[in-house]
Design a protein around this motif. Structure first.
Motif, mmCIF file in Angstrom:
data_model
loop_
_atom_site.group_PDB
_atom_site.id
_atom_site.type_symbol
_atom_site.label_atom_id
_atom_site.label_comp_id
_atom_site.label_asym_id
_atom_site.label_seq_id
_atom_site.Cartn_x
_atom_site.Cartn_y
_atom_site.Cartn_z
ATOM 1 N N SER A 158 11.929 2.687 6.537
ATOM 2 C CA SER A 158 13.161 2.486 5.284
ATOM 3 C C SER A 158 12.634 3.688 4.328
ATOM 4 O O SER A 158 13.568 3.859 3.709
ATOM 5 N N ARG A 159 11.709 4.052 4.128
ATOM 6 C CA ARG A 159 11.213 5.137 3.222
ATOM 7 C C ARG A 159 11.345 6.492 3.793
ATOM 8 O O ARG A 159 10.799 7.450 3.285
ATOM 9 N N GLY A 160 11.765 6.546 5.280
ATOM 10 C CA GLY A 160 11.396 7.840 6.111
ATOM 11 C C GLY A 160 10.067 8.491 6.359
ATOM 12 O O GLY A 160 9.999 9.402 6.537
ATOM 13 N N GLU A 215 -0.522 -3.424 14.836
ATOM 14 C CA GLU A 215 0.248 -4.747 14.460
ATOM 15 C C GLU A 215 0.183 -4.759 12.898
ATOM 16 O O GLU A 215 1.128 -5.668 12.559
ATOM 17 N N ASN A 216 -0.387 -4.405 12.048
ATOM 18 C CA ASN A 216 -0.670 -4.601 10.940
ATOM 19 C C ASN A 216 -0.078 -3.286 9.874
ATOM 20 O O ASN A 216 -0.504 -3.357 8.770
ATOM 21 N N ILE A 217 0.487 -2.553 10.735
ATOM 22 C CA ILE A 217 1.329 -1.616 9.932
ATOM 23 C C ILE A 217 2.573 -2.025 9.686
ATOM 24 O O ILE A 217 3.240 -2.319 10.731
ATOM 25 N N ASP A 218 3.181 -2.120 8.462
ATOM 26 C CA ASP A 218 4.494 -2.372 8.265
ATOM 27 C C ASP A 218 5.674 -0.984 8.868
ATOM 28 O O ASP A 218 5.953 -0.332 7.822
ATOM 29 N N ILE A 219 5.927 -1.210 9.799
ATOM 30 C CA ILE A 219 6.547 -0.276 10.395
ATOM 31 C C ILE A 219 8.061 -0.041 9.955
ATOM 32 O O ILE A 219 8.683 0.891 9.732
ATOM 33 N N ALA A 220 8.665 -1.319 9.933
ATOM 34 C CA ALA A 220 9.999 -1.334 9.357
ATOM 35 C C ALA A 220 9.968 -0.694 7.820
ATOM 36 O O ALA A 220 10.941 -0.128 7.721
ATOM 37 N N TYR A 221 9.216 -1.141 7.090
ATOM 38 C CA TYR A 221 9.069 -0.616 5.697
ATOM 39 C C TYR A 221 8.834 0.860 5.930
ATOM 40 O O TYR A 221 9.545 1.642 4.939
ATOM 41 N N ASP A 276 0.675 -1.122 -0.034
ATOM 42 C CA ASP A 276 0.007 0.246 -0.008
ATOM 43 C C ASP A 276 0.960 1.139 -0.063
ATOM 44 O O ASP A 276 0.631 2.306 -0.750
ATOM 45 N N MET A 277 1.843 1.361 0.822
ATOM 46 C CA MET A 277 2.815 2.372 1.011
ATOM 47 C C MET A 277 3.545 2.669 -0.315
ATOM 48 O O MET A 277 3.673 3.923 -0.639
ATOM 49 N N ASP A 278 3.694 1.745 -1.335
ATOM 50 C CA ASP A 278 4.483 1.771 -2.581
ATOM 51 C C ASP A 278 3.358 2.552 -3.565
ATOM 52 O O ASP A 278 4.107 3.129 -4.560
ATOM 53 N N LEU A 279 2.044 2.505 -3.038
ATOM 54 C CA LEU A 279 1.177 3.098 -4.066
ATOM 55 C C LEU A 279 1.085 4.568 -3.789
ATOM 56 O O LEU A 279 0.305 5.324 -4.192
ATOM 57 N N LEU A 280 1.676 5.103 -2.694
ATOM 58 C CA LEU A 280 1.729 6.179 -2.269
ATOM 59 C C LEU A 280 2.912 7.082 -2.087
ATOM 60 O O LEU A 280 3.577 7.186 -1.093
ATOM 61 N N PRO A 281 3.220 7.732 -3.353
ATOM 62 C CA PRO A 281 4.630 8.265 -3.425
ATOM 63 C C PRO A 281 5.008 9.294 -2.565
ATOM 64 O O PRO A 281 6.083 9.764 -2.128
#
Length: 308
Positions: A85-87, A76-82, A58-63
């Motif tokens: 990594s994108r700031g 728990e279902n938020i990809d915090i590590a990713y 989902d985050m990849d779709l939101l530049p």
């Protein structure tokens, strides 16, 4: 120009109106991010919760994404590590609904142990007390808390007001806690009359309350869960209730949400509520206010007050 905010969770109109004072709101609680089309390019902030979350895909779709915030304490279902990594900054609503959740935990405990729903139905059907079994007291018992964070602490204080002895199991021992620490969950369950789940969800706690823990809790023990449904093995709980190896359960959360847990519906010793322990007008308003304050801080280049 207002920053564009994507809201992926259901909110009542007054709260959406509050958000619209500050943001250009894309309200899409039932739509996948991929369905938002051209709007994805402009979304700078996402408001979600721990259950709905936000994936790396989902985050990849939101530049333009800069901030993701969970409405409540869970994430728990938020990809915090990713996100990191994108700031992308991630925050939550820690502290806004703790009292509400603790109050509800106590309400479930009382309703389950004292069989309030059953007694209500009996009274409406003209059944007097002499024809009903006696239910155990709450006061003076032993209560075990799984997870002694902010909410767990508040639950412990509330149950302690009933002259109950408090024990807890947590990943780390709280050195300054007045409560008895147990190094393993089965030992806590064996000691407890009441076992209250207040630990975060996620893979690390999935089915933490399993058949062994329920067996240790025993035929006079009661389970309360206001945390995440995934923490309790529903099939094991249904089996324990059917065999009489636990006395009852009060659940605000369950693995099948938003559908009711079919395996538990036939047990009158189970009290169910629809994952609303943290919800009240006051708690939701506090969550919205904290989110808006965090977003304003972030957009101004300041640190959010509840970072993850």
């Amino acid at each position: 120009m207002k920053p564009v905010l994507l809201v992926t969770i259901a909110l009542k109109p007054p709260f959406i109106a509050d958000l619209e004072k500050t943001f250009d709101v894309v309200y899409a609680p039932d739509a996948p991010v991929a369905a938002l089309g051209a709007r994805c390019a402009d979304i700078a902030i996402v408001l979600t919760n721990g259950v709905s979350g936000l994936s790396a895909a989902d985050m990849d779709l939101l530049p333009a994404l800069r901030l993701v915030s969970a409405m409540g304490a869970g994430y728990e279902n938020i990809d915090i590590a990713y996100a990191r990594s994108r700031g992308i900054v991630v925050s939550n609503g820690a502290g806004t609904n703790d009292d509400n959740v603790a109050d509800h935990a106590l309400a479930l405990l009382l309703a389950t142990v004292r069989r309030i729903p059953v007694l209500d139905r009996a009274t409406r059907n003209g059944i007097w007390r002499d024809a009903l079994p006696l239910d155990p007291s709450v006061s003076g018992k032993r209560a075990g808390i799984i997870g002694l964070g902010r909410i767990g602490e508040k639950i412990a204080r509330r149950i302690g007001a009933f002259d109950c002895e408090i024990g807890y199991y947590s990943r780390t021992r709280r050195d300054h806690s007045p409560y008895r620490y147990f190094a393993d969950l089965v030992s806590l369950a064996e000691w407890s009359d009441f076992l209250v789940v207040a630990t975060p969800g996620g893979a690390s706690t999935r089915h933490m309350v399993n058949a062994d823990v329920l067996r240790a809790l025993g035929p006079r023990g009661f389970l309360v869960n206001i945390a995440r449904g995934s923490v309790v093995d529903t099939a094991a709980l249904a089996s324990a209730l059917g065999a009489g190896t636990v006395a009852g359960a009060g659940l605000d959360v369950y693995e099948s949400e938003p559908d009711a847990p079919v395996a538990l519906l036939g047990f009158e010793q189970v009290v169910l509520t629809p994952h609303l322990a943290g919800r009240s007008p006051e708690a939701l308003q506090a969550s919205i206010d904290l989110f808006i304050d965090n977003a304003r801080r972030h957009l101004a280049g300041e640190a959010v007050s509840t970072p993850l």
